[in-house]
Design an enzyme around this catalytic site. Structure first.
Site, PDB file in Angstrom:
ATOM      1  CG  ASN A 137      -0.386  -9.708  16.356  1.00 13.00           C
ATOM      2  OD1 ASN A 137       0.437  -9.356  17.217  1.00 13.00           O
ATOM      3  ND2 ASN A 137      -1.601  -9.204  16.285  1.00 13.00           N
TER       4      ASN A 137
ATOM      5  CG  LEU B 159      -6.014  -0.602   6.726  1.00 11.16           C
ATOM      6  CD1 LEU B 159      -6.111   0.247   7.988  1.00 11.16           C
ATOM      7  CD2 LEU B 159      -4.759  -1.477   6.762  1.00 11.16           C
TER       8      LEU B 159
ATOM      9  CB  THR C  54     -16.342 -11.374  15.228  1.00 10.70           C
ATOM     10  OG1 THR C  54     -16.083 -10.918  13.889  1.00 10.70           O
ATOM     11  CG2 THR C  54     -15.031 -11.764  15.890  1.00 10.70           C
TER      12      THR C  54
ATOM     13  CB  SER D  85      -1.788  -3.644   8.298  1.00 13.44           C
ATOM     14  OG  SER D  85      -1.214  -4.833   7.801  1.00 13.44           O
TER      15      SER D  85
ATOM     16  CE  LYS E 225      -8.810  -7.072  10.347  1.00 15.91           C
ATOM     17  NZ  LYS E 225      -7.509  -7.552   9.890  1.00 15.91           N
TER      18      LYS E 225
ATOM     19  CG  ASP F 237     -10.537 -10.785  -3.439  1.00 18.42           C
ATOM     20  OD1 ASP F 237      -9.437 -11.072  -2.915  1.00 18.42           O
ATOM     21  OD2 ASP F 237     -11.381 -10.076  -2.874  1.00 18.42           O
TER      22      ASP F 237
ATOM     23  N   GLY G 284      -4.145 -13.970  -4.169  1.00 19.46           N
ATOM     24  CA  GLY G 284      -5.543 -13.626  -3.893  1.00 19.46           C
ATOM     25  C   GLY G 284      -5.867 -12.216  -4.339  1.00 19.46           C
TER      26      GLY G 284
ATOM     27  CG  ASP H  86       3.252  13.698  -3.739  1.00 25.22           C
ATOM     28  OD1 ASP H  86       2.551  14.726  -3.847  1.00 25.22           O
ATOM     29  OD2 ASP H  86       4.475  13.721  -3.524  1.00 25.22           O
TER      30      ASP H  86
ATOM     31  CB  SER I 229      -7.923 -15.372   9.359  1.00 28.74           C
ATOM     32  OG  SER I 229      -7.545 -14.042   9.107  1.00 28.74           O
TER      33      SER I 229
ATOM     34  CD  GLU J 213      -6.500  -7.817  -3.862  1.00 29.49           C
ATOM     35  OE1 GLU J 213      -7.523  -8.222  -3.292  1.00 29.49           O
ATOM     36  OE2 GLU J 213      -6.353  -7.875  -5.096  1.00 29.49           O
TER      37      GLU J 213
ATOM     38  CB  SER K 162      13.833   3.374   6.721  1.00 23.76           C
ATOM     39  OG  SER K 162      14.938   2.778   6.065  1.00 23.76           O
TER      40      SER K 162
HETATM   41  C1  LIG Z   1      -7.120  -7.735   8.700  1.00 25.43           C
HETATM   42  C2  LIG Z   1      -5.767  -7.338   8.306  1.00 25.43           C
HETATM   43  C3  LIG Z   1      -5.516  -6.775   7.046  1.00 25.43           C
HETATM   44  C4  LIG Z   1      -6.595  -6.606   5.999  1.00 25.43           C
HETATM   45  O1  LIG Z   1      -7.577  -5.689   6.421  1.00 25.43           O
HETATM   46  P1  LIG Z   1      -8.983  -5.573   5.689  1.00 25.43           P
HETATM   47  O2  LIG Z   1      -9.714  -4.533   6.443  1.00 25.43           O
HETATM   48  O3  LIG Z   1      -9.651  -6.915   5.746  1.00 25.43           O
HETATM   49  O4  LIG Z   1      -8.698  -5.200   4.275  1.00 25.43           O
HETATM   50  C5  LIG Z   1      -4.237  -6.372   6.762  1.00 25.43           C
HETATM   51  N1  LIG Z   1      -3.220  -6.526   7.657  1.00 25.43           N
HETATM   52  C6  LIG Z   1      -3.432  -7.058   8.868  1.00 25.43           C
HETATM   53  C7  LIG Z   1      -2.272  -7.183   9.799  1.00 25.43           C
HETATM   54  C8  LIG Z   1      -4.703  -7.478   9.243  1.00 25.43           C
HETATM   55  O5  LIG Z   1      -4.903  -8.006  10.444  1.00 25.43           O
END
Ligand SMILES: *Cc1c(COP(=O)(O)O)cnc(C)c1O
Length: 321
Positions: free
Chosen positions: A310, A186, A78, A307, A56, A213, A211, A175, A81, A207, A31
């Site tokens: 949905n 991921l 499994t 990532s 996933k 962690d 959260g 880079d 969420s 993150e 973009s």
């Molecule tokens: C599961 C998921 C993540 C996080 O992935 P991890 O492998 O748990 O770190 C990030 N974005 C989306 C859209 C996901 O479904």
């Protein structure tokens, strides 16, 4: 069951071969507005266009493709969420095996419906009071099914790594690479690919602020557990990294930073308005960090993993209103 060895880039290559012709080779988009705003040359790997709408599928399909005849007969189980649930349900259907999925009772409706639509059997639990890992382990034992967790599994991590392998195959060396993380599957796989294909690339994890962690774990040198965070980034609302994922992250991820839910909404708007893409909140984490200058990127060639896409459209409309 014997523990599998830690995943390597060879496992990512093996996963890429198994996924060839099954997973989509998702587009790498740019973009000019985003580049102007950040002063960088940014390449988005758009896993929102992956089968079932998120990366996933790669890890789930790769893991199930390793099943032997006995495992195939009993099926796969499994807990998730959402997106891993759909990924397992779709991969199981493609493999012709049964899938049982333990999901939080408040998972987004679109994700529950899609999981059932792919033929998965859904069992719900309360994510604020019950432990999904315990429920999953108990059910797997009772039914003789193979548990494929959402992130802490070498075949899952290797499968997820194929997205960034494709990205760097297409763009050449980078880079910096920004990847969101929940449990770290991921970013773990992504870091394996980046280290092999673009060794000078700095890998940065992002993150949700609520959260962090992973950030705490990297700082302390051990896996830190937190309470279930309340954030719109439901895909990254995990409470701790895994043993396999933390080992890779510790070695190959330079730093982990956070972004706020407000910054995620601004980034969702950017994707919708400027790039005509529906991206779910979690899928905006990495881009939000770049857009908000969480880490300086001026003059750099930057990879950003988008990532997933949905999100309930009604909820998306609320966010953007
Ligand atoms: C599961 C998921 C993540 C996080 O992935 P991890 O492998 O748990 O770190 C990030 N974005 C989306 C859209 C996901 O479904």
């Amino acid at each position: 069951m014997q523990a599998l060895p830690a995943p390597t880039f060879d496992d990512v290559l093996d996963a890429a071969a198994r996924l060839e012709g099954v997973a989509h080779r998702t587009p790498v988009l740019t973009s000019s507005t985003f580049n102007e705003r950040t002063g960088a040359s940014v390449f988005f790997k758009c896993e929102n266009f992956q089968r079932m709408g998120a990366f996933k599928f790669r890890g789930a399909y790769n893991a199930i493709s390793h099943f032997d005849a006995e495992q195939r007969k009993a099926g796969v189980l499994t807990y998730s969420s959402g997106n891993h649930a759909q990924a397992i349900a779709l991969s199981a259907r493609l493999a012709g095996i049964h899938a049982t999925i333990v999901m939080p009772h408040d998972a987004p409706e679109a994700k529950v419906a899609a999981t059932k639509g792919y033929g998965g059997e859904v069992i719900t639990y309360d994510r604020y009071t019950e432990n999904r890992e315990e429920i999953g382990r108990r059910l797997a034992e009772e039914r003789g099914m193979t548990l494929i967790p959402p992130y802490d599994h070498p075949h899952v991590i290797a499968g997820q790594g194929t997205a960034v392998k494709e990205l760097i195959d297409e763009t050449g060396p980078l880079d910096m690479l920004f990847v969101c993380l929940g449990g770290g599957g991921l970013i773990g796989g992504s870091a394996l690919s980046a280290a092999a294909l673009s060794p000078a690339c700095t890998v940065i994890g992002i993150e949700p602020e609520a959260g962090n962690d992973g950030q705490q774990s990297l700082a302390r040198g051990e896996i830190v557990h937190i309470d279930t965070p309340r954030t719109i980034a439901d895909g990254a609302a995990s409470t701790h990294l895994g043993h396999y994922t933390f080992a890779v992250i510790r070695k190959l991820v330079a730093r982990i930073e956070t972004v706020s839910d407000v910054q995620l909404i601004d980034t969702m708007r950017f994707f919708a308005e400027r790039m005509k893409m529906v991206v779910e909140p979690t899928g905006c984490l990495a881009a939000a960090a770049v857009l908000n200058g969480v880490v300086p990127v001026k003059g750099k060639r930057v990879g950003v993993v988008v990532s997933g896409g949905n999100v309930d459209l009604a909820r998306l409309a609320q966010y953007l209103a």
